[in-house]
Design a protein around this motif. Structure first.
Motif, PDB file in Angstrom:
ATOM      1  N   GLU A 183       0.839  -1.195   0.000  1.00 53.86           N
ATOM      2  CA  GLU A 183       0.000   0.000   0.000  1.00 53.86           C
ATOM      3  C   GLU A 183       0.876   1.247   0.000  1.00 53.86           C
ATOM      4  O   GLU A 183       1.885   1.313   0.707  1.00 53.86           O
ATOM      5  N   ALA A 184       0.485   2.238  -0.793  1.00 58.75           N
ATOM      6  CA  ALA A 184       1.176   3.523  -0.799  1.00 58.75           C
ATOM      7  C   ALA A 184       0.452   4.483   0.139  1.00 58.75           C
ATOM      8  O   ALA A 184      -0.713   4.279   0.483  1.00 58.75           O
ATOM      9  N   PHE A 185       1.153   5.538   0.565  1.00 59.17           N
ATOM     10  CA  PHE A 185       0.515   6.533   1.434  1.00 59.17           C
ATOM     11  C   PHE A 185       0.772   7.931   0.889  1.00 59.17           C
ATOM     12  O   PHE A 185       1.756   8.180   0.185  1.00 59.17           O
ATOM     13  N   ALA A 186      -0.142   8.839   1.222  1.00 58.04           N
ATOM     14  CA  ALA A 186      -0.024  10.224   0.769  1.00 58.04           C
ATOM     15  C   ALA A 186       1.022  10.950   1.607  1.00 58.04           C
ATOM     16  O   ALA A 186       1.196  10.650   2.792  1.00 58.04           O
ATOM     17  N   PRO A 187       1.737  11.906   1.014  1.00 59.52           N
ATOM     18  CA  PRO A 187       2.762  12.638   1.775  1.00 59.52           C
ATOM     19  C   PRO A 187       2.153  13.358   2.974  1.00 59.52           C
ATOM     20  O   PRO A 187       1.034  13.873   2.909  1.00 59.52           O
ATOM     21  N   ARG A 188       2.886  13.375   4.079  1.00 62.54           N
ATOM     22  CA  ARG A 188       2.479  14.102   5.277  1.00 62.54           C
ATOM     23  C   ARG A 188       3.415  15.291   5.486  1.00 62.54           C
ATOM     24  O   ARG A 188       4.529  15.318   4.973  1.00 62.54           O
ATOM     25  N   ALA A 189       2.934  16.255   6.256  1.00 64.02           N
ATOM     26  CA  ALA A 189       3.768  17.416   6.573  1.00 64.02           C
ATOM     27  C   ALA A 189       4.999  16.959   7.339  1.00 64.02           C
ATOM     28  O   ALA A 189       4.904  16.163   8.284  1.00 64.02           O
ATOM     29  N   ARG A 190       6.149  17.450   6.931  1.00 56.77           N
ATOM     30  CA  ARG A 190       7.397  17.065   7.590  1.00 56.77           C
ATOM     31  C   ARG A 190       7.728  18.065   8.688  1.00 56.77           C
ATOM     32  O   ARG A 190       7.501  19.265   8.531  1.00 56.77           O
ATOM     33  N   PRO A 191       8.289  17.590   9.789  1.00 56.37           N
ATOM     34  CA  PRO A 191       8.653  18.509  10.873  1.00 56.37           C
ATOM     35  C   PRO A 191       9.819  19.400  10.471  1.00 56.37           C
ATOM     36  O   PRO A 191      10.591  19.071   9.564  1.00 56.37           O
ATOM     37  N   ALA A 192       9.944  20.530  11.165  1.00 60.36           N
ATOM     38  CA  ALA A 192      11.056  21.440  10.872  1.00 60.36           C
ATOM     39  C   ALA A 192      12.389  20.793  11.213  1.00 60.36           C
ATOM     40  O   ALA A 192      13.397  21.035  10.554  1.00 60.36           O
ATOM     41  N   ARG A 193      12.398  19.951  12.267  1.00 60.02           N
ATOM     42  CA  ARG A 193      13.623  19.253  12.667  1.00 60.02           C
ATOM     43  C   ARG A 193      13.285  17.798  12.924  1.00 60.02           C
ATOM     44  O   ARG A 193      12.228  17.479  13.471  1.00 60.02           O
ATOM     45  N   TRP A 194      14.200  16.921  12.546  1.00 62.88           N
ATOM     46  CA  TRP A 194      13.986  15.488  12.740  1.00 62.88           C
ATOM     47  C   TRP A 194      14.447  15.102  14.145  1.00 62.88           C
ATOM     48  O   TRP A 194      15.551  14.634  14.349  1.00 62.88           O
ATOM     49  N   ARG A 195      13.586  15.320  15.128  1.00 58.85           N
ATOM     50  CA  ARG A 195      13.929  14.987  16.507  1.00 58.85           C
ATOM     51  C   ARG A 195      13.590  13.535  16.798  1.00 58.85           C
ATOM     52  O   ARG A 195      12.677  12.962  16.213  1.00 58.85           O
ATOM     53  N   VAL A 196      14.332  12.945  17.730  1.00 62.60           N
ATOM     54  CA  VAL A 196      14.070  11.557  18.108  1.00 62.60           C
ATOM     55  C   VAL A 196      13.719  11.436  19.580  1.00 62.60           C
ATOM     56  O   VAL A 196      13.429  10.340  20.062  1.00 62.60           O
ATOM     57  N   HIS A 197      13.747  12.550  20.313  1.00 58.21           N
ATOM     58  CA  HIS A 197      13.418  12.514  21.732  1.00 58.21           C
ATOM     59  C   HIS A 197      11.979  12.964  21.935  1.00 58.21           C
ATOM     60  O   HIS A 197      11.450  13.762  21.160  1.00 58.21           O
ATOM     61  N   PRO A 198      11.321  12.488  22.984  1.00 61.03           N
ATOM     62  CA  PRO A 198       9.930  12.862  23.214  1.00 61.03           C
ATOM     63  C   PRO A 198       9.784  14.337  23.533  1.00 61.03           C
ATOM     64  O   PRO A 198      10.751  15.021  23.884  1.00 61.03           O
ATOM     65  N   ASP A 199       8.554  14.807  23.426  1.00 61.61           N
ATOM     66  CA  ASP A 199       8.231  16.198  23.729  1.00 61.61           C
ATOM     67  C   ASP A 199       8.622  16.507  25.167  1.00 61.61           C
ATOM     68  O   ASP A 199       8.236  15.806  26.101  1.00 61.61           O
ATOM     69  N   GLU A 200       9.414  17.603  25.348  1.00 63.44           N
ATOM     70  CA  GLU A 200       9.869  17.953  26.686  1.00 63.44           C
ATOM     71  C   GLU A 200       8.715  18.249  27.642  1.00 63.44           C
ATOM     72  O   GLU A 200       8.857  18.161  28.854  1.00 63.44           O
ATOM     73  N   ALA A 201       7.552  18.633  27.103  1.00 62.71           N
ATOM     74  CA  ALA A 201       6.428  18.991  27.972  1.00 62.71           C
ATOM     75  C   ALA A 201       5.712  17.767  28.515  1.00 62.71           C
ATOM     76  O   ALA A 201       4.900  17.872  29.431  1.00 62.71           O
ATOM     77  N   ALA A 202       5.976  16.576  27.964  1.00 61.69           N
ATOM     78  CA  ALA A 202       5.291  15.364  28.401  1.00 61.69           C
ATOM     79  C   ALA A 202       6.077  14.684  29.512  1.00 61.69           C
ATOM     80  O   ALA A 202       7.284  14.825  29.623  1.00 61.69           O
ATOM     81  N   GLY A 203       5.362  13.916  30.353  1.00 62.55           N
ATOM     82  CA  GLY A 203       6.024  13.142  31.388  1.00 62.55           C
ATOM     83  C   GLY A 203       6.048  13.836  32.736  1.00 62.55           C
ATOM     84  O   GLY A 203       5.600  14.973  32.898  1.00 62.55           O
ATOM     85  N   THR A 204       6.584  13.118  33.717  1.00 60.67           N
ATOM     86  CA  THR A 204       6.651  13.602  35.096  1.00 60.67           C
ATOM     87  C   THR A 204       8.015  14.228  35.370  1.00 60.67           C
ATOM     88  O   THR A 204       9.042  13.596  35.116  1.00 60.67           O
ATOM     89  N   PRO A 205       8.053  15.460  35.898  1.00 64.62           N
ATOM     90  CA  PRO A 205       9.351  16.062  36.229  1.00 64.62           C
ATOM     91  C   PRO A 205      10.038  15.267  37.339  1.00 64.62           C
ATOM     92  O   PRO A 205       9.410  14.883  38.324  1.00 64.62           O
TER      93      PRO A 205
END
Length: 701
Positions: free
Chosen positions: A601-623
């Motif tokens: 199956e093929a897929f339609a292009p999606r919006a690409r992020p400005a930077r290719w980050r591999v770490h989770p969102d800093e705002a998520a999780g418990t401090p």
């Protein structure tokens, strides 16, 4: 002509340095210092000491961008002279054409893109941009189009150390070893090597009188140059760099060990090992459904002992592995003791501050070098296409506009030579620089640029996802760059004195070992065929079905994903993809992908992020506030600290966000007593309970 009111911080210095260069170029026999002082705008009105300091600084900048300078004594001239003169060695100034093949150029384009996030990016971008125009056809149908590199990790000292190893300079710096002992070291720099995502400086240690290697992140301050010490051994021409890389990696891949895994658990071990039949010496299985697996022992920091520790009793060493069992048990017991009771109040009171993130700034070398590159590329009858110029320089439209505006005020010193400044025009999309005949082409590459480019090409040559012809082209380009820039005596970009510079110009400086003084091998432990499958699916926009061994959940699952990019961060490779099961963008470690197959199956292009980050969102999780022992504090960077503080003993406190308390327990178990959860108290208590259960499980064996 008065300059505009709105100017960049370095424009005035750049104009002064370029006027100094053009004044020297106008005098083939050189100029005396007093005349230079009178004619260059910016030197007038200074005290003798201030002029001397600024003049030497400007000369260092010119050398740093590749301009060969020399000092001539009075008796060097046929005619009677009044004193020491300074001049440019014109015959050695310009970059010569290497006549690279198409495949060699493609290898250089790949090197430039792969090192786009490196602190040595400027060296590689400039070098490739000056050697040829990186036209779109060189990147067309590239197997690496979906590959993005966040490695090497930035270290603000890396650029200066690249210059140091290029010249085999002697450095002095404070250093804290893995045991936390601090000392001052004096080292003649030989090599910079990237191994498993970490940079090391290798050289001759004057205090130990032996070869030693130093991890850059364990340097406690800025390395300072000291006087050249001829008595310290230089870089050996026959140095075994492969052995050095093996030692720095702590390679123990030849050693394999056996561990019992709980049903469905230990996915990290399963990803790198194989299931084996038990022998009598392995002892009985710890429980129903447990399986025996054999895997490489790996390094102390990242190897199987750490993996087993992080599984907290869901993996148990075979009875045939008493050393591994003892090491894991001791580490878990140490961690449990560290978490007994509340955290030390003194540690909780230490103020934490956001990590200092150094912004990329235009140094004098960067700006002057770029302005001279524009002149060298555009100073021809038909000029240069603006789009080509921007691509070769690797700059934005705004920066190019600012550079061209600054160039309009450069040239011969305006006070004594009015009307002899550059004429910069744009006509029909082409940039022209006139009245600059003294620079008929780009300035040659510097030694540090040559070493950086050789290292970047080594990364391409090591990539197993490329075919043999592409890798051979990278090695061929590497040899030609080394011969043209390093072996031939490239420009010395340093504060070296004239004697040292003359030595380099004469070709008598020490010759780098094969491959150069900077080495960055591609040492990511993944299956090349899996990477090829991922890159092909990205290029063709094909949905993939993955068998994935989750890092945190420690389970095997099947996912249908729309792959977007393969991203290298340090010594790990990740897949950024839209996960159809989760309905969101996800990151998958490539070494945890058990199988990857196209669904058709093929897929339609999606919006690409400005930077290719591999770490989770800093705002998520418990401090959580963690203490990292000095020997493992490098690992803290992978958790994106919001705030941190370094303690006098070299340990580091960080405030990070963790997904949950189980992730915290696995992190502590992986590092033994080297990581401690200080707060919140509930998370600390959860970690203590998990560690106690793991210690009991191992003791039961």
């Amino acid at each position: 002509m008065a300059p505009p009111a709105s100017r960049r911080a370095g424009d005035e210095a750049a104009e002064r340095i370029i006027s100094l260069l053009w004044l020297l170029l106008s005098a083939p026999h050189g100029l005396e210092r007093d005349r230079i002082r009178r004619q260059v705008v910016g030197y007038e009105g200074l005290s003798d000491a201030a002029f001397e300091k600024l003049f030497q600084r400007d000369r260092r900048v010119l050398r740093a961008v590749g301009v060969p300078l020399e000092t001539l004594e009075a008796d060097s001239f046929e005619e009677e002279a009044q004193g020491v003169r300074h001049r440019v060695v014109r015959d050695a100034m310009l970059l010569r054409d290497l006549d690279l093949t198409v495949d060699e150029r493609r290898a250089l384009v790949r090197a430039r893109r792969l090192w786009g996030d490196s602190p040595l990016r400027a060296d590689v971008v400039r070098a490739v941009g000056l050697l040829f125009a990186p036209t779109p056809d060189l990147a067309a149908d590239d197997e690496l189009a979906g590959y993005h590199a966040l490695t090497p990790r930035a270290d603000p000292r890396l650029e200066a150390l690249t210059q140091a190893v290029a010249e085999e300079a002697v450095l002095r710096f404070p250093y804290r070893d893995a045991r936390g002992r601090e000392s001052r070291r004096t080292v003649r720099a030989w090599f910079l090597t990237l191994v498993r995502g970490r940079w090391y400086l290798t050289g001759w240690d004057a205090d130990r009188e032996a070869e030693r290697s130093f991890r850059l992140t364990r340097m406690e301050g800025e390395p300072r140059r000291v006087e050249r010490a001829a008595s310290l051994p230089g870089r050996p021409a026959d140095h075994d760099h492969a052995d050095l890389v093996a030692r720095l990696a702590g390679q123990a891949d030849a050693e394999r060990v056996r561990v019992w895994l709980a049903p469905g658990r230990g996915q990290g071990v399963r990803a790198v090992g194989e299931r084996v039949d038990p022998r009598a010496e392995d002892g009985a299985a710890p429980g129903d459904g447990w399986e025996l697996w054999e895997a490489p022992a790996g390094t102390h920091e990242d190897g199987l002992a750490a993996e087993v520790g992080g599984l907290l009793g869901r993996a148990v060493p075979s009875a045939a592995e008493p050393d591994l069992a003892r090491r894991v048990a001791d580490a878990l017991a140490t961690a449990a003791r560290a978490h007994a009771g509340p955290a030390a109040p003194a540690l909780l009171e230490v103020p934490l501050a956001p990590p200092v993130r150094r912004r990329a700034r235009d140094s004098s070398e960067d700006l002057v070098g770029r302005l001279l590159d524009i002149v060298g590329l555009a100073n021809r009858a038909d000029g240069v296409d603006r789009a080509e110029l921007r691509a070769r320089l690797g700059v934005t439209e705004d920066r190019l506009d600012a550079d061209l505006e600054t160039l309009r005020y450069c040239g011969m010193p305006e006070r004594d030579f009015p009307g002899f400044q550059f004429e910069v025009d744009e006509e029909g999309g082409r940039v022209h620089v006139r009245r600059a005949a003294d620079l008929a082409g780009p300035v040659r590459l510097t030694r540090p640029e040559g070493h950086s480019l050789v290292a970047a090409l080594q990364t391409v040559a090591d990539l197993p996802v490329l075919d043999d012809a592409d890798r051979a082209a990278a090695r061929s380009a590497q040899r030609r760059i080394a011969e043209a820039v390093l072996d031939a005596g490239g420009a010395a970009a340093s504060a070296a004195d004239d004697e040292a510079l003359a030595e380099a110009e004469a070709g008598t400086a020490p010759t780098p070992a094969p491959g150069g003084a900077v080495a960055a091998h591609w040492d990511v432990a993944v299956d090349p065929e899996t990477v090829r499958t991922l890159l092909a699916a990205i290029a063709e926009r094909r949905v993939l079905r993955l068998d994935y061994r989750s890092v945190h959940a420690d389970v095997l699952s099947e996912r249908d994903v729309e792959p977007l990019a393969v991203v290298q961060d340090g010594a790990r490779l990740y897949l950024r993809a839209w996960c159809r099961s989760a309905g969101e963008d996800r990151v998958f470690r490539v070494d945890r992908i058990g199988a990857a197959a196209a669904t058709g199956e093929a897929f339609a292009p999606r919006a690409r992020p400005a930077r290719w980050r591999v770490h989770p969102d800093e705002a998520a999780g418990t401090p959580a506030v963690l203490r990292w022992a000095h020997r493992v504090r490098d690992a803290a960077a992978g958790y994106r600290p919001e705030a941190q503080a370094d303690l006098p003993d070299g340990d580091r406190l960080t405030r990070v966000r963790l997904t949950d308390a189980d992730v915290a327990a696995a992190l502590v178990g992986r590092h033994g007593g080297a990581v401690e959860v200080l707060s919140p108290a509930a998370m600390r208590a959860h970690v203590k309970d998990a560690l106690d259960r793991a210690v009991d499980a191992l003791a039961a064996r």
